[in-house]
Design an enzyme around this catalytic site. Structure first.
Site, mmCIF file in Angstrom:
data_model
loop_
_atom_site.group_PDB
_atom_site.id
_atom_site.type_symbol
_atom_site.label_atom_id
_atom_site.label_comp_id
_atom_site.label_asym_id
_atom_site.label_seq_id
_atom_site.Cartn_x
_atom_site.Cartn_y
_atom_site.Cartn_z
ATOM 1 N N GLU A 135 0.812 -1.217 0.000
ATOM 2 C CA GLU A 135 0.000 0.000 0.000
ATOM 3 C C GLU A 135 0.848 1.270 0.000
ATOM 4 O O GLU A 135 0.354 2.351 -0.306
ATOM 5 C CB GLU A 135 -0.990 -0.028 1.180
ATOM 6 N N TYR A 159 -2.653 4.753 7.362
ATOM 7 C CA TYR A 159 -1.955 3.470 7.552
ATOM 8 C C TYR A 159 -0.754 3.371 6.612
ATOM 9 O O TYR A 159 0.373 3.137 7.046
ATOM 10 C CB TYR A 159 -2.928 2.304 7.315
#
Ligand code: NAD
Ligand code: TYD
Length: 353
Positions: A135, A159
């Protein structure tokens, strides 16, 4: 010989420890501060194994970490510990900064002091393997090639930004202090012991509880799914044969839209545990408001780890997902224990209409 892992009571860490103890004759120390995502029961099958030691503590607590390093003299450290759920990072970013960035920094500092005082041969052989995510590379358009290790970092969520920051710290500790680091960036994992806030275990749990199966937005966001034990085999390979200072992408070669994943889960559940009324679980699917800043597509180019280290995943999505559904059906007690109490507060907050 000994290795130290952090975050071993979470989803990937506990799978890694169970796999490790079934294969290796080397002691494994697990440092975990048991957040909501840490579950000591994941490791009940190995708790009496002489090669396994659990220590309740925080990666950000330098004196605890230093004491562990001096006591057990590990030849390697694997850092799984993190806040890991994107939706929680939207509702409350602070723990992500605290553990993923500041915690990793203190962990690295304690490890650097330990490593600098090792005898030359142990110093050269020492490894710090940081477990990260795909990610950090941001979101792909539908035509873009999958992420390579050379892609720029473009994190979009709190995150992924916090994981990107920790990856940069690890990189800097190698370049500045020559700490022998390795970093892996893996795609979405699934399998036993995954906390039922993530898509796959949440959908299985909701389906069997007669609840709605929430799909964000149009359901066409794509993730590249990897069965957790294939991630564990990649980690073992990188630890043993990875080139110091390098990063390795790990991925499943299994790009699926979220809708495809949920439909697959429904048809396996229809076969293994049909609903009493004869309808498919797919009738429980419900499209809900999209996640803020929802990344459209992730996909991994795993050529580097395949060519340099000879890694291949064993499970296809079809075999892995079938085993996973079977595991959640068989281990309904595990799910029941987790989904009582604080879990319900999170679900109410996230899925409130
Ligand atoms: P998880 O949330 O299931 O588990 C995290 C574990 O870390 C828990 O046991 C928790 O108690 C522990 N922990 C959290 N903060 C800590 C701290 N300050 N000190 C000590 N322990 C702490 O996460 P997971 O899904 O098992 O992911 C493990 C790692 O792999 C994470 O770093 C994550 O970013 C990375 N990763 C996960 C995926 C995935 O699909 N789950 C994919 C790629 C990378
Ligand atoms: P998740 O398992 O949270 O992993 P990540 O956000 O790290 O990829 O989510 C996987 C995909 O499923 C992601 O595109 C968001 C979507 N999703 C839903 O559609 N509904 C849900 O209830 C959840 C938790 C996720």
């Amino acid at each position: 010989m000994t290795i130290l892992v952090s975050g071993g009571c979470g989803f990937i860490g506990s799978n890694f420890i169970i796999d490790w103890l079934s294969r290796e004759k080397e002691k494994i120390i697990n440092l975990d501060n048991l957040t909501y995502a840490g579950n000591i029961n994941n490791l009940s099958s190995v708790k009496d194994n002489d090669d396994y030691v659990f220590i309740h503590g925080d990666i950000g607590d330098k004196s605890t970490v230093s004491k562990i390093l001096e006591t057990y003299n590990p030849r390697a450290v694997i850092n799984f510990a993190a806040e890991s759920h994107v939706d929680r990072s939207i509702y409350g970013p602070e723990p992500f900064i605290k553990t993923n960035i500041v915690g990793t920094f203190h962990f690295l500092e304690a490890i650097r002091s330990y490593w600098e005082n090792l005898a030359e041969i142990n110093k050269n052989n020492f490894r710090f393997l940081h477990i990260s995510t795909d990610e950090v590379y941001g979101s792909l358009s539908s035509e873009a090639p999958p992420f390579k290790e050379t892609n720029p970092y473009e994190p979009n969520s709190i995150y992924s930004a916090s994981k990107a920051a920790s990856d940069h710290l690890v990189r800097a500790y190698h370049h500045t202090y020559r700490l022998p680091t390795l970093t892996s960036n893996c795609s979405n994992n699934y399998g036993p012991y995954q906390f039922p806030e993530k898509l796959i275990p949440l959908v299985i749990y909701n389906a069997l509880s007669g609840k709605q199966l929430p799909i964000y937005g149009d359901g066409k966001n794509i993730r590249d799914w990897l069965f957790v034990s294939d991630h564990c085999s990649a980690i073992r390979l990188i630890l043993n044969a990875g080139k110091v200072g390098e990063t390795y992408n790990i991925g499943g070669l299994n790009e699926k839209t979220n809708l495809e994943v949920v439909q697959t889960l429904c048809s396996i559940l229809d076969e293994l545990q049909p609903r009493d009324d004869g309808f498919s679980y797919a009738t429980q699917i419900s499209f809900i408001t999209d996640r803020a800043g929802h990344d459209r597509r992730y996909a991994i180019d795993a050529t580097k780890i395949q060519e340099e280290l000879g890694w291949q995943p064993i499970q296809s999505f079809e075999t892995g997902i079938y085993q996973t559904v079977k595991w959640y059906i068989k281990n309904s007690d595990w799910v029941q224990n987790i989904t009582s109490g604080a879990y319900q507060d999170w679900i109410k907050k996230r899925y409130a209409v």
